[in-house]
Structures are given as C-alpha cells and as structure tokens.
Design a protein around this motif. Structure first.
Motif, PDB file in Angstrom:
ATOM      1  N   THR A 155     -14.483 -26.381   1.020  1.00 27.29           N
ATOM      2  CA  THR A 155     -15.327 -27.198   1.183  1.00 27.29           C
ATOM      3  C   THR A 155     -14.932 -28.329  -0.196  1.00 27.29           C
ATOM      4  OG1 THR A 155     -17.340 -25.814   1.360  1.00 27.29           O
ATOM      5  CG2 THR A 155     -17.779 -27.593   0.042  1.00 27.29           C
ATOM      6  N   SER A 156     -15.188 -29.436  -0.059  1.00 27.98           N
ATOM      7  CA  SER A 156     -15.205 -30.397  -0.917  1.00 27.98           C
ATOM      8  C   SER A 156     -16.360 -31.272  -1.114  1.00 27.98           C
ATOM      9  CB  SER A 156     -14.067 -31.624  -0.564  1.00 27.98           C
ATOM     10  OG  SER A 156     -14.603 -32.449   0.291  1.00 27.98           O
ATOM     11  N   GLY A 189      -7.886 -32.343   2.367  1.00 27.64           N
ATOM     12  CA  GLY A 189      -8.927 -33.027   2.017  1.00 27.64           C
ATOM     13  C   GLY A 189      -8.924 -34.044   0.914  1.00 27.64           C
ATOM     14  N   SER A 217     -24.092 -41.496   5.311  1.00 28.79           N
ATOM     15  CA  SER A 217     -22.923 -41.404   5.813  1.00 28.79           C
ATOM     16  C   SER A 217     -22.986 -42.327   7.255  1.00 28.79           C
ATOM     17  CB  SER A 217     -22.816 -39.825   6.077  1.00 28.79           C
ATOM     18  OG  SER A 217     -23.812 -39.238   6.959  1.00 28.79           O
ATOM     19  N   LEU A 276     -17.331 -34.080   0.024  1.00 30.48           N
ATOM     20  CA  LEU A 276     -17.586 -34.786   1.082  1.00 30.48           C
ATOM     21  C   LEU A 276     -17.995 -34.068   2.315  1.00 30.48           C
ATOM     22  CD1 LEU A 276     -14.850 -37.627   1.044  1.00 30.48           C
ATOM     23  CD2 LEU A 276     -17.127 -37.752   0.114  1.00 30.48           C
ATOM     24  N   GLY A 277     -17.796 -32.610   2.230  1.00 29.10           N
ATOM     25  CA  GLY A 277     -18.211 -31.807   3.439  1.00 29.10           C
ATOM     26  C   GLY A 277     -17.466 -30.497   3.288  1.00 29.10           C
ATOM     27  N   SER A 278     -17.435 -29.922   4.331  1.00 29.91           N
ATOM     28  CA  SER A 278     -16.519 -28.635   4.717  1.00 29.91           C
ATOM     29  C   SER A 278     -15.874 -28.514   5.983  1.00 29.91           C
ATOM     30  CB  SER A 278     -17.742 -27.350   4.190  1.00 29.91           C
ATOM     31  OG  SER A 278     -18.453 -27.372   5.315  1.00 29.91           O
ATOM     32  N   TYR A 316     -11.622 -38.236   2.602  1.00 33.30           N
ATOM     33  CA  TYR A 316     -12.044 -37.817   3.815  1.00 33.30           C
ATOM     34  C   TYR A 316     -12.577 -36.285   3.693  1.00 33.30           C
ATOM     35  CZ  TYR A 316      -7.151 -36.715   3.825  1.00 33.30           C
ATOM     36  OH  TYR A 316      -5.901 -36.275   3.673  1.00 33.30           O
ATOM     37  N   SER A 317     -13.192 -35.570   4.461  1.00 33.34           N
ATOM     38  CA  SER A 317     -13.872 -34.142   4.217  1.00 33.34           C
ATOM     39  C   SER A 317     -12.663 -33.397   4.614  1.00 33.34           C
ATOM     40  CB  SER A 317     -14.917 -33.970   4.978  1.00 33.34           C
ATOM     41  OG  SER A 317     -14.837 -34.030   6.114  1.00 33.34           O
TER      42      SER A 317
END
Length: 1089
Positions: A664-665, A620, A875, A667-669, A595-596
């Motif tokens: 931030t990763s 995350g 997504s 997969l998102g932020s 998961y983000s």
C-alpha cells in the motif's frame, strides 16, 4: 460619564404610572412597585459600551412589544433624556435629530426583527452620556423604554490586558490571553504578538465590546525571563497601545556541568553548575572507578578530592530542585605517567642548518631532553640539552638524529629522523593552465637538492625540436586549432639536470558528447545538469521541454536547472550546449511519473530449522509504506496481522499452505499472487533443460522438484530405440548434437524419499525461423520500443521491419532486433518484423500502436483527517494523462467553483448543512466530471452552563439551554413529578423554542410558597442513543414572599391614620401628570406628521 442635570419634578412624575406613584406614597416594598413599572409585553435589553474618540461604536440592542397588529415599526434614540428635543436618530425622518448627530447616528438593527442596535460615527468626548430608545408601532401605540444605556468615549484606548496562567511550567502547554477594546464594526483592530518560539494564535473571540486573542505555546527554560508584548493598532484612529509582561517559567535543572580546579598538595576542587527555576537546592556527587559508580555522600556545590598516579577516576554531580534533577557528564581525573609518544620535528633554517625539536607527552611534564646522532651505524650522545637544537646537513652522508625525553617517572626515545642529502634534479614534469586570449601557461616542476636554479624550454613541431630561448619556471605560449605542438622543459641545479616528458597543446573543437543527468531533490523537484565536451569550453546552455509532442524553449539559463515532476503527464527535457565553434544537443530525458503499487510479488528463502523467510516486493512511486500479509489454508483466507516487508513462517510436511501480501502507498494498493509453502515429498516434475554451447555442443541440465533436495543424478541416452546408461554423474552434462540422427537423453533424480525420471529430450536439429512475435515497450518522449522474437536453429542473423498505415505496407529499411518509433493520436499504425537465418525466414503478426483518448471513469475518494477535516482525491483515466483538476461545491442546490487546483484538496465538514463536492478532470483532449460525493454531518447535544433556576416572589423560573444540531426532547424532573417539553396545568408551565443550534426550554412554577430545592433538566436526542442530565441549583432574588407580605401589612397598619389624605394626594398628582402626557402626545403626533 453621566451629566449632572436638574430635572423638573413633573418630568419625573409623568414618566411614572399611577400605580407606581401610589406605591411610593404608600411606602410599598420595592418589588411591588417594580411590578407595575414594566408594562406587560414591553422589554428592551442593551449593553453599555466604551469606545474611542474619532472612531465609531455599535450599541447592541434588542426589544419586544406586546402581541398586537400594527402597520409599521419606527424607532428613535434620545441622548441625555427621553424627549424629542434630545433625538439623535429617527428612522421615519433621518434628518430629524440634534444638529451634532445629523449624519453620524443611525439605527442599524432590523426593527421588524426586534433589533434596535444603533451606530454612532466620528465619536466625540461630549458623546459620553446615557441614551434611551423609543419605538412607535403605527396602528397600535408607541412606547419609550426608560432604562438608559451608558456610552463612555475615551480619548486614548486603554492598554490591552494580558492574562497569564498562575504558573508557567516547562513541558505543560500554556494559554496567554490578550484582551482589547473593539466597538467599531468593519474596523477591526490589528493585534500583534511579539515573537515567541513554539507559539501559535489558537483562537480569537469577541464578547461585550472586547476581543480576546489566545496565544498557545509550550514553555521551556529558554522562555524564562523573556518579555512578551501584545500590541493593538487601531487603523481608524491611528492609535497604538502596547502592554508587555515578563515570563517566569518553572523548569527543572538544565545544562549541568562540573568544573575542575587544581589546588595545592595534589588536590582538585570540583564545582557543580546547573540552571533551574526554582534554583537547585541540593547537589549530590558520584565517583566512577573501575566501572563502578559510588555515591560520595558529599553535599554542597563544591567539593575537594585528591588525585592519584595510575588509576583512572571520574566524578560527576547531580543537581536537584523541586521540579526534578539533572546529571553532569563525568569529568576524568588526570593520572601520572612517564613520557610517551616521543617524536622529532625538523625545520630547515638559513645557511644549510636544520632545527630539530623534541616533543613528548608526560605527566608530570618532561624536564630533560637528550639528543643522539646516528652516522654510519654509530650512535653518539651529542651532549646537547634543550627541547630544540640546530645542526648542519651535508651532501651525501646519511645522518639521523633522535631524542630522549625524561620526567621523574621515566623516559622515552623518539624514532630517528634522517637529515636530507643533496642530489641532481629528478621527477621533472610540466603542468599546463589555460589563460585568457587563447594562451596556455606552462610550468616546470622538478625535485632537486639544492633547488633547481635554471629552467630551459623546448618546442616540438612536425617532429622538429626547437630551443625556445625562454628562461623561467613558467612560460606562456599560444595554442592553435589543428596543428599538433608539444613542449618540454629541462631543470638544472649545480649537481646536474633533468628533462620532463613532452606535453601536447590542446586543439579546438565544437561541443560534443552532450548529455543530461537527472538528480531527485526534496519537495518533488528534479535537478537536471547538462554536460558537454568542447574546446574552448561551452559558454551557453539552452533547455527545451517536450510535452504532448510539443517542444518549448525554457527561459532557464545555466548548466543546471530544477523542475517539478508530476503525476501522469509524460514530460521530457533536453539541452543544447554552445561554444564559439558550434553547438550540440543531448538526447531527451523523460521525467518520472507517479503510480500506485504494481508488480507485487513474494520471494521465498529457506531458513534454518524448517523456517521460511517471505519478502514482499512491489514497484510504486511514491514508495510503498505498508505491507499486509495473508495466509490461505484449506481455502480460507486469514489476515496475519503482521507488518513489515519480510516475515518468517514455518513450513510443514503434507498440508498445502499459501501466503500472499498487499503493498500500500498513498495512491492505492496491490496484491501479489499467492506463493505456496513447500511440503516434503520425493523427487517429481523431473525435466531436462538444454543449452547450446560453442562448437555444436549441448549442455543438458537435470532439474527436479523434491523436498528434501535431490542428492544424485543419473543420465540415460536413447539412440535407435536403445537405452544406454551414461557414465556421467552430476546435474549437468555436455554432449554433441548432429544434423540428421535423432538422439534423446533423459535423467533420473534421487532423494532420500525416492526417485523420478524426466521425459526424454530430443537433441535439436536445424530449422528455419518460426514462432515469430513482436513485443512493445513504452519509452520516454512518446516513443515506443519494438522487439522482434523468433525461434530458429541456427539462430536468426537478420531482422527486417515493416510498417502498415492506411492499408499500405512500407519497408522501414531498419536493421536490428529492436527499433524505436513514435506513436500518434488517432491514426492506426501497425508494425511487423521478418526474421532471417541461413535456412530461411518468417514474419510476425502485425502489432498495433496505442492511440490517445480524453479523461474517463472520473471519481472522488474521501478520507477523514484529524481536526474535522476531509481529504478529497480525484482520480481519472486518460491518455495523455490528466493535467488539471477543478473542484466544485454543491450547497443548498447551488454549485460553486472552489478555485482550488490539484488532484487532492482538504475541506472542513460541518454540523447540519448538507454539502457535496465533485471534480472535473481535464487533459489536452477533453474533460470528464465525477459524481457528487456528500460530506457527512454530525449529531450531538450539550447542556450549556448558562442553564439556571431563579426564585422570584410569586414564581420559580428555570431555563434549560441546549446546543445541538438534531432534534431533542427536554423534560423537567422535580421531586415526585416529571414534566413534558411543552404544556401547562395552571401551576406548571413549560415552553420550548429553537434558534439555529440553540434550543431553550423554560419552566415556570406559579405560587409563592414552594419547597423545591433542586430541579433536573434531562435531554434525549432524536435517536434515543444519548441521554444528558444537569442539576440546576435554585437562586433566590430578595427575601421570601411571606416575610415581605408580613412587613408590608405592618407598614400598612401603621399608616392607616393618614391613608385617606395620601390617596387624595395621589389622585391629584395623577390628574396633573395625565394633563402633561396629553400635551406631549400632541407634540409627538405633530412631529410624526
């Protein structure tokens, strides 16, 4: 190869026009004659080819004919000479050909597209010859192109050519090219490079019947002298040809080292060794003494230096070549010292004797050993010489020995070593080992000197001791299922005996306490291990997978398995351990999902000097890889351009400043809530917190917000409207609490800037449960944890749970503040709880269990990568999670399933074609498609190096060749004049054409006396934001027109006396050849019919 053939004169003459014959007879210059040979509008271009016997060849060919209407195009190829009896293939009649070529030769080009390419299969040695092309435009005319095409058939293909760079130098990327023959379409030769580390095949290109494969690698010293081979396999002819080269790599010195050799007279010879190409040409020596490095100013690979007594000195060398240098590790010189680290080692010998050896470190070496004996506190010199001595050992007397080691610089003594004494057995114990067939091996261990010589075994069963009459240190006994049996042993030597403690024999039971342990491995894999307690031991492990409520038995055996873990889907595993007495299952363990970032927050720590440390925390999976910090001041947000999980900032007095972070990763932020930096102010927000203690006591804590911090606390009590100052100091006090009387307390906090009072807090009375609520937490394996919360005094002592399904309420008969229940797909189920204390009970509101739904909100995100590649990520929101992603491509209105699986794919993006992609997300409940996303195209223009200008006798022709994927405007610039992309004014003529990404523009300037030296070609794209220009040098063909005209007139005047005779002869020859041409045309018409 060409064949030597006697060709009749009339055959030669009839292939020439009257104009050419006239020019020959009049001795005209060759360009004048050639201008009459090539008929206006007829042209053909074909390339010579080499091919392999038994293979095939495709000869590329293009032609053009004058603009004229016709009904159809037919073509033929002739071998050896352009006459019909030498036909090898004819498109109008495939069977009309030389017998040797029937079924082997075929025109593969599109004649309507002016492509006359021909293919010949099953090549033979006699196919080596020249070939001519003939075209028949029905309804117009026919034409034979007299320019031959050469074909050479090889018995064996030539070795591939390996092209090396002029220099191979370490650290500089190099390209090696292997060229090999390739003329047979659809039968591509196989190229193999020999193994070469750090190499890769970067490109393969085909030009002119040859294929060039480029091998790119980074040369290093390890490649020097290595052989590199290029092998080409021709599968159609079973030929294999190999060529190899030996690599010569230039590299700076490597592996530099110093070797030391002791010489006579306390001298040491030092030699420097190093590997380099070109070879090392200079050696420099350095000395290290007391931490100082000195250049010895000594040259040569080998030097000789003295060595001393105590000073530690090291030497190293530096090897230098024209490409660089390398230093060796320092080598330390030996020093001289007296003996040290002296010790004695003891070895038991036969006959109650002990060997003692003296060891010591000294330089020069120890040359004398002296031994001493300590008995009853008295030291005696044994007068024994030698590094090793042998002495007896006794029964009770304690005796020690030590040695003294001596060299020319001094001596050193060892610590005394005590000789062992004799004693009866002690520390007796039994060790147990499980054997095959339900047997146990028992071993008796005891410490005695002299050694134990007898072991006796005893059995304890139901409180009764039995001598087993078994001798030996180890015995084997059976073990049962339920009966408790113990064994012990007795060890005996000549000085006495000793018994061990009893050891109990294990009983048997089926597998129990089964559990699964999870370990994360590399590559998104998880190792699951099943552990269980059983006697006899577990002999089989079975694994089960729970996915979407369905249990599947895995075809994995063994105590440990490795499984992948995914993104959204919740999957659990459990194991079953089996022994011969039964089995036991573990609880399911849930596999982690990805998961983000979430739950992002900032934590603040005060540092010295009015500085604050801010740390960003976020949850995350995969982990956060980047943190971005923002500052809020006077309502304005500013990016601090600071990276890192923790930053340090100052804090002020009055201005309110806040900070927040973004985690931030891949997969998102996620952003944290802003955290305000403290200002300085007097105590405020003072409050009292109450905690119930044992024995109906209450702990009151005073808290206040002040900066600088509060340094004093004062407590007050309010009872029956009267305020009393308590003689209690400190932030926390403890007071009793009653049942009926209302008593309140408040506190006053003081800092150096002022004070603040809290509101009174009333001491609690007792009441029944109230403020009921249920909190829900998702667990592994589609389970939900429900917790019941309530406020009551005294505390709640019982919780009762109820289920509402289809309007019906059911008492679950479960106790406890927290229960775990499953959740389903479509049915709506609610739960509520009832909390009970000794004063009454209260019920919570019902809480509804979540349902599942198919994927929705599907979208595609695009990220540009290196090398003109694009990463597309799909997504989608679904419960249960999406388990499959399908990708589709839209090109020219056509939709194609890419057959690519995975949430993320990588695709190239092109120049002109508009391409879109979309994805479809699927779960077990359905699927959902995203909107298409269009891949970007590129724009640009390049003037190719093939652009050129050529000066002919009567005109100047220039060609500007441009590669682009957008519209461009091409202009020509001459001294004093600029010409448009297309147009003509009688002298200057420009023409433009486009084939795919290639745009050609031709400039023709008529006239024989031109003083133009250079021409510029300029290109501007359709947006007008890029301008290219290339200067084209003019290349002349033959002599200038004026010089040739003068020469031609001189020859004409010199020959005027015989002009009439020559003209008459030319006319006669023309009439003869015209007659032969009519005959050949009649033959051709009969063939075509």
């Amino acid at each position: 190869m060409y064949k030597d053939t006697q060709i009749p004169l009339y055959r030669i003459l009839q292939s020439l026009s009257i104009e050419v014959i006239f020019c020959i007879l009049m001795s005209c210059p060759l360009p004048c004659c050639l201008s009459g040979v090539t008929s206006e509008g007829w042209s053909m271009k074909a390339l010579p080819r080499r091919a392999i016997s038994s293979s095939c060849v495709a000869i590329p060919c293009n032609f053009d004919i004058p603009s004229h209407s016709y009904t159809a195009l037919h073509g033929a190829w002739f071998k050896y000479w352009y006459r019909w009896k030498y036909t090898i293939t004819y498109t109008k009649d495939p069977n009309y050909a030389m017998a040797a070529f029937v079924g082997r030769a075929k025109i593969i080009g599109d004649l309507e597209g002016k492509n006359c390419s021909v293919r010949i299969d099953s090549l033979r040695a006699e196919d080596s010859d020249v070939y001519y092309f003939y075209v028949d435009a029905e309804g117009y005319t026919d034409h034979t192109f007299t320019k031959p095409v050469q074909l050479q058939v090889l018995d064996v293909p030539n070795k591939p050519d390996i092209v090396l760079p002029k220099y191979l130098q370490e650290g500089t990327p190099a390209h090696i090219i292997c060229k090999y023959l390739y003329t047979c379409p659809n039968n591509h030769p196989n190229l193999t490079w020999s193994e070469l580390s750090t190499s890769s095949v970067s490109s393969i290109t085909e030009t002119g019947g040859e294929v060039s494969a480029v091998l790119t690698f980074n040369p290093s010293f390890k490649h020097h002298g290595q052989s590199l081979s290029c092998t080409c396999d021709y599968p159609q002819t079973n030929h294999r040809v190999v060529n190899s080269v030996t690599l010569s790599v230039k590299y700076s010195p490597h592996n530099t080292s110093v070797r030391m050799t002791l010489e006579k007279g306390k001298m040491i010879s030092l030699s420097c060794f190093s590997d380099g190409n070109p070879a090392v040409h200079n050696f420099t020596w350095f000395k290290i003494s007391q931490g100082k490095v000195t250049n010895l100013a000594l040259d040569g690979q080998t030097i000789t230096v003295p060595y001393g007594f105590e000073e530690e000195i090291s030497y190293y060398c530096e090897a230098t070549s024209i490409l660089g240098s390398s230093q060796a590790l320092p080598i330390r010189f030996p020093t001289e010292y007296a003996p040290r680290n002296t010790s004695v080692r003891m070895t038991l010998e036969k006959g109650k004797m002990i060997s003692l050896s003296c060891f010591s470190d000294g330089n020069p070496a120890v040359h004398n050993f002296t031994w001493f004996k300590i008995s009853e506190g008295k030291v005696t010199n044994l007068a024994l010489a030698g590094q090793t001595i042998t002495v007896p050992y006794g029964f009770e007397e304690k005796i020690s020995y030590y040695c003294e080691a001596t060299n020319i610089l001094g001596s050193s003594q060892s610590l005394p070593i005590r000789i062992p004494t004799e004693y009866a057995p002690r520390n007796t114990s039994v060790r147990m080992t499980l054997e095959k067939g339900k047997m146990i091996s028992l071993s008796c261990f005891s410490d005695g000197n002299p050694a134990v010589h007898n072991f006796t075994w005893f059995k304890i069963s139901e409180g009764k001791v039995t001598n087993l009459a078994l001798a030996g240190q180890t015995i084997t006994v059976p073990y049962g299922f339920e009966e408790k049996i113990s064994y012990y042993c007795e060890a005996t030597n000549i000085l006495g005996s000793s018994q061990s403690l009893p050891i109990r024999i294990p009983t048997e039971y089926s597998a129990r306490n089964t559990s699964v342990r999870m370990t994360l491995e590399k590559g998104k894999m998880i190792s699951l291990s099943c552990s269980s307690d059983g006697n006899p031991a577990v002999h089989n492990f079975t694994w089960f997978k729970i996915s979407q409520g369905k249990v599947t038995t895995l075809a994995h055996a063994g105590q440990t398995i490795t499984v992948p873990y995914g993104f959204d889907e919740e999957i659990s595993y459990y194991c079953e351990a089996t022994s011969i007495l039964g089995s036991s299952q573990s609880l399911p363990i849930r596999i982690p999902t990805e998961y983000s970032p979430r739950n992002t927050s900032v934590r603040m720590t005060l540092e010295k000097g009015k500085m604050i440390s801010l740390s960003c925390f976020s949850d995350g999976n995969p982990a956060v890889h980047n943190f971005t910090w923002f500052k809020i001041s006077q309502g304005k947000v500013m990016n601090l351009a600071l990276d890192g999980q923790t930053i340090t900032v100052p804090y002020g007095f009055k201005e309110e400043i806040s900070y927040y972070c973004e985690a931030t990763s891949i997969l998102g932020s996620s952003q944290s809530q802003p955290i305000r930096i403290p200002t300085e102010y007097s105590a405020r927000n003072t409050s009292v917190r109450m905690t119930l203690e044992k024995g109906k006591k209450i702990s009151l804590s005073c808290s206040s917000d002040g900066n600088p911090a509060v340094h004093n606390f004062t407590w007050f009590k309010i009872s029956q409207g009267k305020v009393t100052t308590l003689a209690h100091a400190g932030q926390t006090i403890t007071v009793p609490y009653g049942f009926d009387e209302e008593i309140s307390y408040y506190c006053e906090e003081t800092s150096i800037l002022g004070s603040s009072q809290s509101l009174p807090i009333r001491i609690p009375t007792e009441y029944a449960p109230r403020n009921m609520s249920v909190r829900m937490t998702l667990e592994k394996g589609k389970m939900i944890s429900l917790s019941c919360f309530s406020d009551g005094n005294p505390a709640v002592h019982n919780f009762t749970w109820f289920k509402i399904s289809q309007g019906k309420v059911t008492n679950l008969a479960r106790d406890g503040q927290t229960i775990t229940v499953p959740y389903g797909f479509e049915k709506e189920i609610s739960y509520y709880c009832e909390a009970t204390s000794i004063l009454g009970s209260s019920q919570s509101l019902p809480i509804r269990i979540p349902t599942e739904y198919s994927p929705r909100n599907t979208s595609v995100r695009m990220t540009l990568e290196n090398g003109k590649m694009i990463t597309l990520s799909c997504s989608s929101d679904g419960n249960p999670a999406v388990h499959n992603f399908t990708w589709f491509k839209i090109s020219q209105g056509k939709v194609t399933n890419l057959a690519l699986a995975g949430q993320t794919i990588t695709v190239p993006y092109g120049f002109e074609e508009e391409i879109s992609y979309y994805c479809e997300a699927t779960s077990i409940l359905g699927s959902s498609q995203s909107l298409p996303i269009r891949v970007p195209t590129e724009y640009g223009a390049v003037i190719l190096p093939e652009s050129r200008c050529t000066q002919y006798l009567t005109n100047l022709t220039c060609l500007c060749l441009v590669r682009t994927n957008s519209s461009v405007h091409i202009t020509w610039a001459l001294p004093g004049r600029t010409l448009r992309q297309t147009g003509s004014d009688g002298i200057y003529k420009t023409e433009s054409a486009r084939v795919g990404p290639l745009v050609t523009n031709t400039l023709t300037i008529s006239g024989s006396n031109m003083a133009v030296q250079t021409v510029n070609c300029s290109v501007v794209n359709d947006r007008g934001d890029r301008h290219l220009q290339r200067r084209l040098e003019i290349q002349a063909v033959g002599e200038q027109a004026g010089t040739r005209s003068g020469l031609m007139w001189k020859i004409g005047l010199g020959s005027v006396g015989g002009a009439v005779l020559l003209i008459t002869t030319a006319i006669a020859i023309y009439l003869i050849t015209k007659t032969f041409r009519r005959t050949d045309k009649r033959k051709m018409r009969r063939i075509r019919k």
